[in-house]
Motif scaffolding. Structure first.
Motif, PDB file in Angstrom:
ATOM      1  N   SER A 159     -10.714  -8.389   0.974  1.00 17.65           N
ATOM      2  CA  SER A 159      -9.924  -7.167   0.825  1.00 17.65           C
ATOM      3  C   SER A 159      -9.855  -6.366   2.124  1.00 17.65           C
ATOM      4  CB  SER A 159     -10.499  -6.293  -0.290  1.00 17.65           C
ATOM      5  OG  SER A 159     -11.783  -5.797   0.070  1.00 17.65           O
TER       6      SER A 159
ATOM      7  N   ARG B 193      -4.754  -1.632  -8.436  1.00 16.89           N
ATOM      8  CA  ARG B 193      -4.794  -1.798  -6.981  1.00 16.89           C
ATOM      9  C   ARG B 193      -6.050  -2.553  -6.549  1.00 16.89           C
ATOM     10  NH1 ARG B 193      -2.670   3.845  -6.228  1.00 16.89           N
ATOM     11  NH2 ARG B 193      -0.481   3.594  -5.624  1.00 16.89           N
ATOM     12  N   LYS B 194      -7.182  -2.197  -7.129  1.00 16.28           N
ATOM     13  CA  LYS B 194      -8.449  -2.823  -6.733  1.00 16.28           C
ATOM     14  C   LYS B 194      -8.453  -4.311  -7.069  1.00 16.28           C
ATOM     15  CE  LYS B 194     -13.455  -2.304  -7.153  1.00 16.28           C
ATOM     16  NZ  LYS B 194     -14.566  -1.516  -7.772  1.00 16.28           N
TER      17      LYS B 194
ATOM     18  N   GLU C 129      -5.880  -6.216  -4.965  1.00  9.79           N
ATOM     19  CA  GLU C 129      -6.314  -6.275  -3.567  1.00  9.79           C
ATOM     20  C   GLU C 129      -7.178  -7.507  -3.314  1.00  9.79           C
ATOM     21  OE1 GLU C 129      -6.002  -5.663   0.045  1.00  9.79           O
ATOM     22  OE2 GLU C 129      -5.392  -3.857  -1.033  1.00  9.79           O
ATOM     23  N   THR C 130      -8.024  -7.839  -4.268  1.00 10.69           N
ATOM     24  CA  THR C 130      -8.886  -9.013  -4.124  1.00 10.69           C
ATOM     25  C   THR C 130      -8.208 -10.281  -4.618  1.00 10.69           C
ATOM     26  OG1 THR C 130     -10.925  -7.708  -4.306  1.00 10.69           O
ATOM     27  CG2 THR C 130     -11.072 -10.054  -4.842  1.00 10.69           C
TER      28      THR C 130
ATOM     29  N   PHE D  67      -3.739 -10.057  -3.006  1.00  7.75           N
ATOM     30  CA  PHE D  67      -3.567  -9.754  -1.585  1.00  7.75           C
ATOM     31  C   PHE D  67      -4.646 -10.435  -0.745  1.00  7.75           C
ATOM     32  CE2 PHE D  67      -2.027  -5.460  -3.412  1.00  7.75           C
ATOM     33  CZ  PHE D  67      -0.856  -6.044  -3.849  1.00  7.75           C
TER      34      PHE D  67
ATOM     35  N   ARG E 154      -3.938 -12.806   2.330  1.00  6.22           N
ATOM     36  CA  ARG E 154      -4.515 -12.434   3.631  1.00  6.22           C
ATOM     37  C   ARG E 154      -5.304 -13.605   4.231  1.00  6.22           C
ATOM     38  NH1 ARG E 154      -6.823  -8.174   1.811  1.00  6.22           N
ATOM     39  NH2 ARG E 154      -5.251  -6.686   2.512  1.00  6.22           N
TER      40      ARG E 154
ATOM     41  N   SER F 296      -2.882 -10.243 -12.453  1.00  2.25           N
ATOM     42  CA  SER F 296      -3.285 -10.630 -11.097  1.00  2.25           C
ATOM     43  C   SER F 296      -3.292 -12.143 -10.957  1.00  2.25           C
ATOM     44  CB  SER F 296      -4.658 -10.042 -10.748  1.00  2.25           C
ATOM     45  OG  SER F 296      -5.730 -10.762 -11.354  1.00  2.25           O
TER      46      SER F 296
END
Length: 245
Positions: free
Chosen positions: A61, A106-107, A110-111, A114, A118, A166
């Motif tokens: 993250s 979002r949390k 993010e993991t 995203f 990433r 997710s």
């Protein structure tokens, strides 16, 4: 010797996947958000006689952390054979569609989403220098829209309004990534390790980490004639592993 980076590998399914790939002769870069926890996992494996392993600090993250991990590996190896995007979080309970707050979403994204994007984008250059690169995105049958909408599905009443979307998003990213890489040796698949008893689900799962590790490792080991852009769950279909999107 083939190399593999596994994110979130200091415990549970990630650690067992590392163990099984070490047994297959890989050199394992064991990714962990905490370097201390990662080193403890490495020490456990080395105590078992599995020595071709080292810890890598990587918080999926955090872009700076991922970039630092890429620099660290790039200083040691010229190519990476396998990337296993295993790091993930559940988001906790409850996860009601009308009450889960945006920060929860979002949390988790993010993991689980995203973070995968990433890490994959950061390490793709090393992967593309390997002769037969493999990317395994650790997903869940809970991300299947077909099964989630089927009242006859085994887990129909297990609804997580944050975690499930997710994994659905991760699955779509897997399809898009495999498509972009379709004319290259890179093979990309989403794999469900199954409902496994770990601290991720307060040990409510019915499967073992050994079964889960084997399911993930299998798709890290596929040959040139193996699948790409597919979604597999051996828990759902023990014969073919195929699971509907």
């Amino acid at each position: 010797m083939k190399t593999v980076l596994i994110t979130g590998a200091n415990k549970s399914i990630g650690l067992e996947t590392a163990r099984q790939l070490l047994q297959q002769g890989f050199y394992v870069y064991l990714g962990s958000r905490s370097l201390e926890n990662g080193q403890q996992a490495v020490d456990r494996l080395k105590a078992e006689g599995l020595t071709q392993v080292e810890a890598v600090q990587i918080d999926v993250s955090d872009s700076d952390s991922v970039d630092a991990a890429r620099a660290a590996l790039g200083a040691k190896i010229g190519s990476l054979d396998v990337l296993i995007n295993n790091a993930g979080i559940s988001g906790g309970l409850p996860q009601a569609a009308l009450k889960a707050n945006i920060e929860q979403y979002r949390k988790v994204f993010e993991t689980n989403v995203f973070g995968v994007v990433r890490v994959t984008q950061t390490f793709i250059d090393l992967l593309q220098k390997a002769p037969e690169p493999r990317i395994v995105n650790v997903s869940s049958s809970q991300g299947s829209l077909t099964l989630a909408a089927d009242p006859e599905s085994k887990y129909y009443h297990h609804k997580g309004a944050v975690y499930q979307p997710s994994k659905s998003a991760l699955n779509m990213y897997t399809i898009a990534l495999a498509y972009e890489l379709r004319d290259t040796p890179v093979k990309v698949n989403a794999v469900d390790p199954g409902f496994v008893a770990t601290d991720f689900n307060n040990h409510r799962g019915t499967g073992t980490v050994q079964e889960a590790g084997a399911r993930i490792a299998r798709y890290a080991l596929i040959g040139a004639d193996g699948p790409t852009g597919r979604f597999f769950s051996e828990e759902y279909d023990p014969e073919t592993g195929a699971v509907p999107w």
